[in-house]
Motif scaffolding. Structure first.
Motif, PDB file in Angstrom:
ATOM      1  N   GLU A  49     -19.294 -86.318-138.695  1.00 33.99           N
ATOM      2  CA  GLU A  49     -20.266 -85.228-138.876  1.00 33.99           C
ATOM      3  C   GLU A  49     -21.193 -85.120-137.668  1.00 33.99           C
ATOM      4  O   GLU A  49     -21.500 -84.007-137.212  1.00 33.99           O
ATOM      5  N   ARG A  50     -21.644 -86.270-137.146  1.00 29.98           N
ATOM      6  CA  ARG A  50     -22.513 -86.253-135.962  1.00 29.98           C
ATOM      7  C   ARG A  50     -21.763 -85.699-134.755  1.00 29.98           C
ATOM      8  O   ARG A  50     -22.313 -84.918-133.964  1.00 29.98           O
ATOM      9  N   ASN A  51     -20.507 -86.107-134.615  1.00 25.52           N
ATOM     10  CA  ASN A  51     -19.682 -85.622-133.512  1.00 25.52           C
ATOM     11  C   ASN A  51     -19.475 -84.118-133.608  1.00 25.52           C
ATOM     12  O   ASN A  51     -19.541 -83.402-132.597  1.00 25.52           O
ATOM     13  N   TYR A  52     -19.261 -83.649-134.816  1.00 25.16           N
ATOM     14  CA  TYR A  52     -19.072 -82.207-135.045  1.00 25.16           C
ATOM     15  C   TYR A  52     -20.326 -81.423-134.660  1.00 25.16           C
ATOM     16  O   TYR A  52     -20.252 -80.415-133.951  1.00 25.16           O
ATOM     17  N   ASN A  53     -21.482 -81.896-135.117  1.00 23.37           N
ATOM     18  CA  ASN A  53     -22.744 -81.205-134.812  1.00 23.37           C
ATOM     19  C   ASN A  53     -23.050 -81.217-133.317  1.00 23.37           C
ATOM     20  O   ASN A  53     -23.550 -80.233-132.764  1.00 23.37           O
ATOM     21  N   ALA A  54     -22.734 -82.344-132.655  1.00 22.91           N
ATOM     22  CA  ALA A  54     -22.985 -82.462-131.213  1.00 22.91           C
ATOM     23  C   ALA A  54     -22.084 -81.506-130.435  1.00 22.91           C
ATOM     24  O   ALA A  54     -22.529 -80.811-129.511  1.00 22.91           O
ATOM     25  N   LYS A  56     -20.671 -78.828-131.582  1.00 21.35           N
ATOM     26  CA  LYS A  56     -21.085 -77.464-131.928  1.00 21.35           C
ATOM     27  C   LYS A  56     -22.291 -77.032-131.104  1.00 21.35           C
ATOM     28  O   LYS A  56     -22.356 -75.902-130.606  1.00 21.35           O
ATOM     29  N   GLU A  57     -23.243 -77.961-130.936  1.00 21.28           N
ATOM     30  CA  GLU A  57     -24.449 -77.667-130.163  1.00 21.28           C
ATOM     31  C   GLU A  57     -24.131 -77.465-128.686  1.00 21.28           C
ATOM     32  O   GLU A  57     -24.641 -76.540-128.045  1.00 21.28           O
ATOM     33  N   SER A  60     -22.300 -74.191-128.285  1.00 21.80           N
ATOM     34  CA  SER A  60     -23.232 -73.080-128.469  1.00 21.80           C
ATOM     35  C   SER A  60     -24.111 -72.884-127.238  1.00 21.80           C
ATOM     36  O   SER A  60     -24.386 -71.749-126.827  1.00 21.80           O
ATOM     37  N   SER A 177     -13.418 -79.900-135.866  1.00 19.22           N
ATOM     38  CA  SER A 177     -13.611 -78.891-136.919  1.00 19.22           C
ATOM     39  C   SER A 177     -12.549 -79.027-137.996  1.00 19.22           C
ATOM     40  O   SER A 177     -12.827 -78.833-139.192  1.00 19.22           O
ATOM     41  N   MET A 180     -13.586 -81.843-140.142  1.00 18.00           N
ATOM     42  CA  MET A 180     -14.725 -81.457-140.968  1.00 18.00           C
ATOM     43  C   MET A 180     -14.302 -80.559-142.120  1.00 18.00           C
ATOM     44  O   MET A 180     -14.871 -80.635-143.219  1.00 18.00           O
ATOM     45  N   ASN A 184     -15.171 -81.243-145.896  1.00 15.88           N
ATOM     46  CA  ASN A 184     -15.891 -80.234-146.695  1.00 15.88           C
ATOM     47  C   ASN A 184     -15.075 -79.766-147.889  1.00 15.88           C
ATOM     48  O   ASN A 184     -15.631 -79.480-148.955  1.00 15.88           O
TER      49      ASN A 184
END
Length: 218
Positions: A49-54, A56-57, A60, A177, A180, A184
């Motif tokens: 989850e942390r890897n996904y958010n990083a 994604k950021e 972006s 993703s 994830m 999810n």
């Protein structure tokens, strides 16, 4: 297949939703661990989850830079168009007024030529129209435009590297993703199970027949 799912799920004893892991989902998680887990180490759900958010950021951030470059290019393109119109109208007005040596207010009276007067007024209208649009696109004059264009050209030179970096991060983002989505999907099924149990607990009609039977037996 079930054995493979159980084998992968067993690596995540603290993951409550693991019981909803599918065979395809198990293969996705296992592939991710094989590719990114160091020395066979299992990557935790929290780390994924942390890897996904990083990712994604980062993705972006690069995307915003590219969008900014594209937006600035279009803005300056429009600004230059109106700047050219402004300079053309200004040149026409200066030429006309220089010929007579008079201001615009007296232009028509002095020439007595309505066609020339209309041309002069049209030039003044174009001047004002172009000036308003230049203001809208954030440019005051030629010098201001050239300064902004120089800054933009530096950013434009960075665009190929940004696009390359975006492609690299996009690839990494797509991989994590997929993992994830597996997580999810299992979480959604778990939440549905909880909701269903809670709903049945609160709203399922009581079986009055069995209740009466139990009362008679007493």
């Amino acid at each position: 297949k079930n054995a493979e799912v159980r084998r992968v799920a067993a690596k995540y004893p603290n993951w409550e939703a693991r019981k909803y892991l599918t065979y395809e989902g198990a293969k996705t998680i296992e592939s991710f661990n094989e590719q990114f887990g160091k020395q066979g180490k299992v990557i935790s759900i929290e780390s994924i989850e942390r890897n996904y958010n990083a990712e994604k950021e980062r993705r972006s951030g690069i995307q915003k830079q590219l969008e900014h470059i594209n937006h600035e290019g279009k803005r300056l393109q429009n600004a230059e168009k109106y700047l050219n119109q402004y300079e053309k109208a200004q040149s026409q007005i200066e030429k006309m007024e220089s010929t007579l040596g008079k201001t615009g207010r007296l232009f028509g009276k002095l020439t007595g030529n309505h066609k020339t007067e209309n041309q002069y007024q049209e030039a003044r209208n174009n001047l004002e129209y172009s000036k308003q649009n230049m203001k809208e696109y954030g440019v005051e004059n030629r010098q201001d435009f050239n300064q902004q264009k120089a800054v933009f050209d530096q950013k434009l030179a960075e665009k190929p590297n940004l696009e390359k970096s975006f492609g690299q991060h996009q690839k990494g983002f797509d991989i994590v993703s997929n993992v994830m989505e597996v997580i999810n999907q299992a979480a959604r099924k778990l939440e549905t199970e909880r909701f269903t149990k809670e709903y049945e607990k609160q709203y399922k009609p009581k079986n009055h027949y069995h209740e009466r039977t139990r009362e008679r037996e007493r």
